[in-house]
Design a protein around this motif. Structure first.
Motif, short mmCIF file in Angstrom:
data_model
loop_
_atom_site.label_atom_id
_atom_site.label_comp_id
_atom_site.label_asym_id
_atom_site.label_seq_id
_atom_site.Cartn_x
_atom_site.Cartn_y
_atom_site.Cartn_z
N GLN A 142 0.84 -1.20 0.00
CA GLN A 142 0.00 0.00 0.00
C GLN A 142 0.88 1.25 0.00
O GLN A 142 0.73 2.14 0.84
CB GLN A 142 -0.96 -0.03 1.21
CG GLN A 142 -1.94 -1.17 1.18
CD GLN A 142 -3.03 -1.01 0.10
OE1 GLN A 142 -3.12 0.01 -0.59
NE2 GLN A 142 -3.85 -2.04 -0.07
N TYR A 151 2.36 1.56 -4.85
CA TYR A 151 1.24 0.65 -4.62
C TYR A 151 1.38 -0.51 -5.62
O TYR A 151 1.43 -0.28 -6.82
CB TYR A 151 -0.10 1.37 -4.80
CG TYR A 151 -0.40 2.34 -3.68
CD1 TYR A 151 -1.30 2.02 -2.68
CD2 TYR A 151 0.25 3.58 -3.63
CE1 TYR A 151 -1.56 2.90 -1.64
CE2 TYR A 151 0.00 4.46 -2.59
CZ TYR A 151 -0.90 4.13 -1.60
OH TYR A 151 -1.15 4.99 -0.57
N GLN A 172 -2.17 3.38 -8.89
CA GLN A 172 -2.77 4.58 -8.33
C GLN A 172 -3.06 4.36 -6.84
O GLN A 172 -3.56 3.30 -6.46
CB GLN A 172 -4.09 4.83 -9.07
CG GLN A 172 -4.49 6.26 -9.21
CD GLN A 172 -5.65 6.42 -10.18
OE1 GLN A 172 -6.58 5.60 -10.21
NE2 GLN A 172 -5.61 7.46 -10.98
N ALA A 173 -2.76 5.37 -6.03
CA ALA A 173 -3.04 5.25 -4.59
C ALA A 173 -4.52 4.99 -4.37
O ALA A 173 -5.37 5.64 -4.97
CB ALA A 173 -2.61 6.54 -3.89
N GLY A 174 -4.80 4.01 -3.53
CA GLY A 174 -6.19 3.72 -3.18
C GLY A 174 -6.94 2.90 -4.21
O GLY A 174 -8.13 2.62 -4.03
N SER A 175 -6.27 2.50 -5.30
CA SER A 175 -7.00 1.79 -6.36
C SER A 175 -6.98 0.27 -6.20
O SER A 175 -7.70 -0.44 -6.91
CB SER A 175 -6.42 2.16 -7.74
OG SER A 175 -5.15 1.55 -7.93
N ARG A 177 -7.78 -3.31 -5.37
CA ARG A 177 -9.07 -3.92 -5.01
C ARG A 177 -8.92 -5.35 -4.50
O ARG A 177 -9.92 -6.06 -4.32
CB ARG A 177 -9.99 -3.96 -6.23
CG ARG A 177 -10.29 -2.60 -6.82
CD ARG A 177 -11.46 -2.72 -7.76
NE ARG A 177 -11.47 -1.68 -8.76
CZ ARG A 177 -12.26 -1.68 -9.83
NH1 ARG A 177 -13.10 -2.69 -10.01
NH2 ARG A 177 -12.22 -0.70 -10.70
#
Ligand SMILES: [Zn+2]
Length: 232
Positions: A142, A151, A172-175, A177
């Motif tokens: 992360q 990431y 991409q940060a936060g992508s 899944r």
């Protein structure tokens, strides 16, 4: 005349073969079970369709993965060996199966500055990244790793019985899944293209390792196995 069509000419019943077209009857052969179509004779195997998992299949494999003590592991063997052994596949794809021509900004191999262990594929931020084959997620970063990968997701694959691991850094940060130990198939979205870590622009550095944990040319390997791949 399907009853005759399945028999090689040499094995035709002489009585049937000699009938004139207007007097042909299926009656004499219809009673012979050996002349009917078997289901397997007419099922055309679609490799893409067979690589996609049903919900039940995925759930069964996930149950096995959840019962394994494996965690993040970096090396030439699967992090979740029992699950891995059940996931042999021969279907591979690029991480962007919906993109017909992949741009390449830097290929695998030696370049100024050293050896480049993967292939850089520049695409728009957020472009969905899928695994190159069915597999099990063996590690997730992360954005907190020292190696510059930002990431990243790592997936273990069983390709015709061989261990192969694929890397998807700079997402991409936060992508992201998926999580460690998750069973994924070729339709699973791992995350989106980004430029996190040591990166100068949005791209996927696709890297693949073999069982010696040596990187090999990912697109060349995919190209020899996957018919839909076009490298632009
Ligand atoms: Zn790269």
């Amino acid at each position: 005349m399907p009853a005759q069509a399945v028999q090689p000419p040499g094995e035709l019943d002489p009585q049937v073969a000699q009938l004139e077209p207007e007097t042909q009857s299926l009656d004499p052969v219809a009673a012979d079970a050996s002349t009917v179509f078997a289901r397997d004779d007419i099922v055309v195997r679609d490799p893409l369709e067979s690589a996609l998992m049903s919900e039940g299949e995925r759930a069964a494999l996930q149950a096995v993965a959840d019962s394994e003590p494996g965690g993040s592991y970096y090396g030439g063997r699967p992090a979740f060996p029992a699950t891995w052994s059940m996931m042999e596949t021969d279907y591979v794809q690029t991480p962007f199966p919906q993109v017909t021509q992949l741009p390449i900004s830097s290929g695998f191999g030696y370049r100024s500055g050293g050896f480049h262990g993967g292939t850089d594929i520049p695409l728009a931020p957020g472009q969905e990244i899928r695994p190159v084959a069915n597999g099990v997620v063996s590690a997730v970063w992360q954005g907190d790793n020292p190696g510059g990968g930002g990431y990243a997701v790592f997936v273990d694959h069983n390709i015709d019985g061989q261990f192969v691991q694929s890397w998807y850094p700079h997402m991409q940060a936060g992508s992201i899944r998926v999580e460690v130990g998750q069973v994924v198939d070729i339709s699973t979205v791992l995350g989106g293209v980004g430029s996190t870590g040591r990166s100068t622009g949005p791209h996927l550095h696709l890297e693949m390792k073999n069982s010696d944990y040596v990187s090999f040319d990912p697109l060349r390997w995919l190209q020899t196995r996957e018919t839909r791949l076009e490298v632009g």
